[in-house]
Design an enzyme around this catalytic site. Sequence first.
Site, mmCIF file in Angstrom:
data_model
loop_
_atom_site.group_PDB
_atom_site.id
_atom_site.type_symbol
_atom_site.label_atom_id
_atom_site.label_comp_id
_atom_site.label_asym_id
_atom_site.label_seq_id
_atom_site.Cartn_x
_atom_site.Cartn_y
_atom_site.Cartn_z
ATOM 1 N N PHE A 116 -20.882 -23.038 43.900
ATOM 2 C CA PHE A 116 -19.975 -23.840 43.080
ATOM 3 C C PHE A 116 -18.909 -22.918 42.529
ATOM 4 C CE2 PHE A 116 -19.669 -28.014 41.016
ATOM 5 C CZ PHE A 116 -20.453 -28.768 41.876
ATOM 6 N N GLN A 236 -10.253 -29.958 30.429
ATOM 7 C CA GLN A 236 -10.306 -29.565 31.838
ATOM 8 C C GLN A 236 -9.742 -30.638 32.753
ATOM 9 O OE1 GLN A 236 -14.265 -28.986 34.053
ATOM 10 N NE2 GLN A 236 -13.332 -26.955 34.019
ATOM 11 N N HIS A 238 -9.772 -31.558 36.562
ATOM 12 C CA HIS A 238 -10.507 -31.217 37.780
ATOM 13 C C HIS A 238 -9.546 -31.324 38.951
ATOM 14 C CE1 HIS A 238 -13.425 -31.304 41.001
ATOM 15 N NE2 HIS A 238 -14.401 -31.099 40.165
ATOM 16 N N LEU A 248 -13.588 -38.871 40.900
ATOM 17 C CA LEU A 248 -13.873 -37.482 41.226
ATOM 18 C C LEU A 248 -14.460 -37.282 42.618
ATOM 19 C CD1 LEU A 248 -13.788 -34.789 39.591
ATOM 20 C CD2 LEU A 248 -16.272 -34.932 39.687
ATOM 21 N N GLU A 251 -16.731 -30.696 43.221
ATOM 22 C CA GLU A 251 -16.468 -29.349 43.694
ATOM 23 C C GLU A 251 -17.510 -28.940 44.738
ATOM 24 O OE1 GLU A 251 -15.147 -26.843 40.374
ATOM 25 O OE2 GLU A 251 -16.897 -25.649 40.923
ATOM 26 N N ARG A 282 -11.821 -24.159 38.013
ATOM 27 C CA ARG A 282 -11.007 -25.371 38.100
ATOM 28 C C ARG A 282 -9.598 -25.231 37.548
ATOM 29 N NH1 ARG A 282 -15.988 -29.326 36.452
ATOM 30 N NH2 ARG A 282 -17.000 -29.058 38.453
ATOM 31 N N HIS A 348 -10.856 -34.453 33.121
ATOM 32 C CA HIS A 348 -12.263 -34.447 33.476
ATOM 33 C C HIS A 348 -13.217 -34.147 32.335
ATOM 34 C CE1 HIS A 348 -15.591 -34.204 36.205
ATOM 35 N NE2 HIS A 348 -15.818 -32.936 35.943
ATOM 36 N N ARG A 390 -14.526 -24.656 31.488
ATOM 37 C CA ARG A 390 -15.933 -24.786 31.855
ATOM 38 C C ARG A 390 -16.113 -24.571 33.346
ATOM 39 N NH1 ARG A 390 -19.118 -28.950 34.078
ATOM 40 N NH2 ARG A 390 -17.523 -30.564 33.924
HETATM 41 C C1 LIG Z 1 -17.314 -37.786 37.595
HETATM 42 C C2 LIG Z 1 -17.947 -36.646 36.861
HETATM 43 C C3 LIG Z 1 -18.697 -35.700 37.557
HETATM 44 C C4 LIG Z 1 -19.293 -34.637 36.893
HETATM 45 N N1 LIG Z 1 -20.046 -33.745 37.599
HETATM 46 C C5 LIG Z 1 -20.673 -32.740 36.931
HETATM 47 C C6 LIG Z 1 -21.528 -31.835 37.627
HETATM 48 O O1 LIG Z 1 -21.723 -31.932 38.846
HETATM 49 N N2 LIG Z 1 -22.123 -30.855 36.926
HETATM 50 C C7 LIG Z 1 -21.952 -30.726 35.585
HETATM 51 O O2 LIG Z 1 -22.546 -29.821 34.999
HETATM 52 N N3 LIG Z 1 -21.170 -31.584 34.899
HETATM 53 C C8 LIG Z 1 -20.521 -32.585 35.546
HETATM 54 N N4 LIG Z 1 -19.716 -33.445 34.842
HETATM 55 C C9 LIG Z 1 -19.663 -33.351 33.390
HETATM 56 C C10 LIG Z 1 -20.887 -33.980 32.766
HETATM 57 O O3 LIG Z 1 -21.362 -35.003 33.588
HETATM 58 C C11 LIG Z 1 -20.605 -34.579 31.398
HETATM 59 O O4 LIG Z 1 -19.979 -33.631 30.612
HETATM 60 C C12 LIG Z 1 -21.911 -34.969 30.732
HETATM 61 O O5 LIG Z 1 -22.622 -35.839 31.556
HETATM 62 C C13 LIG Z 1 -21.726 -35.586 29.372
HETATM 63 O O6 LIG Z 1 -22.994 -35.995 28.904
HETATM 64 P P1 LIG Z 1 -23.240 -36.491 27.428
HETATM 65 O O7 LIG Z 1 -24.700 -36.754 27.306
HETATM 66 O O8 LIG Z 1 -22.622 -35.547 26.486
HETATM 67 O O9 LIG Z 1 -22.414 -37.836 27.331
HETATM 68 P P2 LIG Z 1 -22.452 -39.210 28.207
HETATM 69 O O10 LIG Z 1 -23.381 -39.130 29.352
HETATM 70 O O11 LIG Z 1 -21.055 -39.564 28.458
HETATM 71 O O12 LIG Z 1 -23.106 -40.237 27.206
HETATM 72 C C14 LIG Z 1 -22.449 -40.671 26.055
HETATM 73 C C15 LIG Z 1 -23.394 -41.606 25.353
HETATM 74 O O13 LIG Z 1 -22.896 -41.887 24.072
HETATM 75 C C16 LIG Z 1 -22.913 -43.265 23.834
HETATM 76 N N5 LIG Z 1 -21.858 -43.549 22.870
HETATM 77 C C17 LIG Z 1 -20.567 -43.148 22.898
HETATM 78 N N6 LIG Z 1 -19.916 -43.586 21.813
HETATM 79 C C18 LIG Z 1 -20.815 -44.259 21.066
HETATM 80 C C19 LIG Z 1 -20.753 -44.950 19.834
HETATM 81 N N7 LIG Z 1 -19.631 -45.060 19.129
HETATM 82 N N8 LIG Z 1 -21.879 -45.544 19.369
HETATM 83 C C20 LIG Z 1 -23.036 -45.491 20.075
HETATM 84 N N9 LIG Z 1 -23.141 -44.839 21.256
HETATM 85 C C21 LIG Z 1 -22.047 -44.236 21.733
HETATM 86 C C22 LIG Z 1 -22.753 -43.906 25.190
HETATM 87 O O14 LIG Z 1 -23.286 -45.198 25.204
HETATM 88 C C23 LIG Z 1 -23.549 -42.952 26.042
HETATM 89 O O15 LIG Z 1 -24.915 -43.301 26.029
HETATM 90 C C24 LIG Z 1 -19.111 -34.507 35.509
HETATM 91 C C25 LIG Z 1 -18.358 -35.438 34.805
HETATM 92 C C26 LIG Z 1 -17.760 -36.507 35.473
HETATM 93 C C27 LIG Z 1 -16.926 -37.462 34.711
#
Ligand SMILES: Cc1cc2nc3c(=O)[nH]c(=O)nc-3n(C[C@H](O)[C@H](O)[C@H](O)COP(=O)(O)OP(=O)(O)OC[C@H]3O[C@@H](n4cnc5c(N)ncnc54)[C@H](O)[C@@H]3O)c2cc1C
Lengths: 576, 267
Positions: A116, A236, A238, A248, A251, A282, A348, A390
């Site tokens: 990666f 970031q 992407h 997306l 990568e 990135r 991203h 990142r």
């Molecule tokens: C398309 C894509 C591909 C990616 N691929 C990778 C990868 O291969 N490897 C890697 O390391 N990272 C990757 N990333 C980054 C990574 O996936 C994210 O940074 C990470 O999943 C975020 O997780 P989280 O638990 O912080 O938030 P999220 O999974 O976004 O969850 C947010 C949670 O908060 C809740 N929420 C939000 N606001 C409120 C509110 N006001 N009240 C109540 N609940 C709320 C939502 O319901 C949800 O449950 C990728 C990101 C994207 C967009």
Amino acid sequence: MNKHQYDVIVIGAGGAGLSAVAAIPKGLKVAVLSKLFPFRSHTGAAQGGISAALGNLEEDNPLWHAYDTVKGSDYLGDQDAIIQMCNDAPDAIFDLERKGLPFSRLGNGKISQRPFGGHTKNWGESPVRRACHSADRTGHMILHTLYQQALRRETNFFDEFQVVEIITKDNSCCGVVAVKLSTGERHVFHSKSVILATGGYGRCFKVTSNALSLTGDGMAICYQKGIPLQDMEFVQFHPTGLHPLGILITEGARGEGGILVNSRGERFMERYAPSIKDLAPRDIVSRSIYEEIKAGRGIDAKDFVHLDLTHLGRKLLDEKLPDVTGFARTYLNIEPADEPIPVKPTTHYAMGGIPTDVDGRVIIDPDGSIMHGLYASGECACVSVHGANRLGTNSLLDLVVFGKRAGQHASIYSESSKLSELPSDAGYDSESFLQQVRSNTRGPKVYEIREKMQEIMMDYCSVFRNEEGMKKCASLLSELREDFQKVTISDKSNFYNYEMMAAFELSCMLDVSEATLHGAMLRKESRGAHSREDYPDRNDQDWLKHTLCYQEKGNDPTFKFKNVNLGKFEVKARVY
Amino acid sequence: MSILVNLRSRQGFIEMLRVFRIQRFNPEREPNQWVDEYTLEVNEDDKILDILLKIRDEVDTTLGFRASCAHGVCGSDGMMIDGLNRLACQTFVGDVPGRKPINIAPLKGVPVEKDLIVDMDPLLDKVKSVNPWVVAKEHKAGERELLMSQEDFEKIEDMTKCIWCSCCTTSCPSLWSDSDYLGPQALVMAARFILDTRNEDAEKIIEKVGGLDGVFRCHTIGNCTDACPRDIDVTGAIAAVKKVLLQGIDNEDKFSNIVWEKGDEKE
Ligand SMILES: Cc1cc2nc3c(=O)[nH]c(=O)nc-3n(C[C@H](O)[C@H](O)[C@H](O)COP(=O)(O)OP(=O)(O)OC[C@H]3O[C@@H](n4cnc5c(N)ncnc54)[C@H](O)[C@@H]3O)c2cc1C
Ligand code: SF4
Ligand code: SF4
Ligand code: FES
């Protein structure tokens, strides 16, 4: 108002929130609030992988991983937190595996790993296979596995509850206010500790890989209570979003051998990063794509380039990249085994967020003072392990490592503390906000302001930035904030009122956009994802420091600076 | 109600006018469902989800539907479009051929809450009832992964793609006629966890799906497989569960439950 009492409440049920839940002992009373059903969270969209120096295919070690992460962060990442994360990584992966995560495997039955961007062996010598993955659905598997285990533990979920305010009193947090979407009722969750895990804010920008729901809620509700946001200027982009939608393409596609080419069919990354080429971090690849476009070498002289996977063969694509090749087929009608995929940078990931220490405790000033009982983890938090940029696969790792640590610390804190009394004005701010929106008449609609904001943030505050453009953006943004005072909704009911929640989300996006833009104007250097045309060089003398952005109601935000934790790895020029 | 809206097209030109007939429901306003008709200027490659968002933003902000990822991975926006269950974010105007009106309705066989929003609880309760999780020995610091062959991974890979959108279960005639039937979504999860060589509790799941409302209610009609937006072989998964019930688990147990301790030789 409905009232609930808990020991710990977790806001958000993506990878970070659910990792925290898994770490809380069964004896404590826990509730998880999420505006989406947990398994709809955007962690499920993560494709490529999660990194750990398992060394399943070749020699690797956590310190190399840490070195790459520090260098990838353009030296703004805190080295103590990074070393912690990289050391914890192998155990975190094995723990997920035991929880049932179906990783892709090697011939010997161990977890498969692939290269990666920015991950190398021997201090930057050449790419290393460090990303553990389940085909190209790694995030989906993490999300579902953690949710399944939460069900097994009979966790108390409040699904489709949107948190609109945190309740604080004398530097401690004692709960949140949430709106139940199906009824519009407001609920107060009174608790000893609160863990925020609400994800990022990609929807502030026009082109993004982020879900419609990623509107920066958690960050904004902290910011509104005087808690600073850290390093918000680092967003970031992407390099490989599908043109024109922004969906997306991982990568991992380049990890498997895909290459970027310009209109001349030239593999241009060979010029920008001779040693690791298409697997450069990135920020570098995104800028390189724009340089090619500026030089007129975009495809058909337009604003995109090609990601070529045709030489990889259909079998490999089907086995290793089934989902992303499916996206190209579904959304662009392109067969990636036969034709190159049009791509361009897409918004991203938020490197910045709510400042925390390595235990997830929220920090409110440069000295590291704590907001007691309040924790943050995942994309909404800034530990900071990603600094100015990142590395791919490090976010999923961040979620599981620091989600768990936040869960553990919040448990210890809750076991040893009493429920503090709610302040008399608990919930007043969100109540008056919602009232105000409901009573406005003859103002702009939510989408009108939102679309303008997304456009100006994309035009003036994305891959390349300069003083002139950002000044313009700042005045447009404050006009939008003015307009927002009069925002008018036509749905006045309480029953699944998405328009009301969209107004709340827009207020959050305006707040975090403000912090991002003003941070970007303040930081007069180029570092990682923050690239100033008028200050093209990194300036360690003046700017090797974190920014803490404080909201000043009715005025531009103010800033304080926090030191970067250095010491292990020498700060050097960043070349690949 | 019938309304004409102009959808700005991505390409900057408009190909055609299409009529969208959306089934509405709002018990606060009216006890019965009704249909609203919107005429939009659209292109073949406009997503149905973008059309719904457009209508909600600009025309009728009370329109109720769920959506999040907008590219077919979160499972929020399963609905019936032109008579078939699909995700709105993965369905395009051109997928409904000709110039006929495009009918959009909520998933069938579960209570509708508002417009296109259905009550997910009965569907989720079914899934939860089969114990959809792996029970393996707890991980201790320093222990490595449980081994699994790529073949064993591939046996479950298809089912692990499930995004819990419920398009399958709500297209199943057996479920429509008997709401107690577990339905394909729960059975796909059952198959996924029965066949996972690491799961020590597979027998419990087998017990749960063998009962009266379980797998033998399925008449292999196959609507579910056609409805699945993740291209999961749903009927194949159900057949696998039936086979296990009739013949027992056929796991060669190549690698399962062998633990590699830290310091083991790497190859
Ligand atoms: C398309 C894509 C591909 C990616 N691929 C990778 C990868 O291969 N490897 C890697 O390391 N990272 C990757 N990333 C980054 C990574 O996936 C994210 O940074 C990470 O999943 C975020 O997780 P989280 O638990 O912080 O938030 P999220 O999974 O976004 O969850 C947010 C949670 O908060 C809740 N929420 C939000 N606001 C409120 C509110 N006001 N009240 C109540 N609940 C709320 C939502 O319901 C949800 O449950 C990728 C990101 C994207 C967009
Ligand atoms: S194959 Fe079975 S589960 Fe699928 S639709 Fe038919 S009866 Fe229902
Ligand atoms: S099997 Fe397919 S249709 Fe059924 S819930 Fe899973 S993804 Fe949806
Ligand atoms: S919005 Fe996520 S699947 Fe359609």
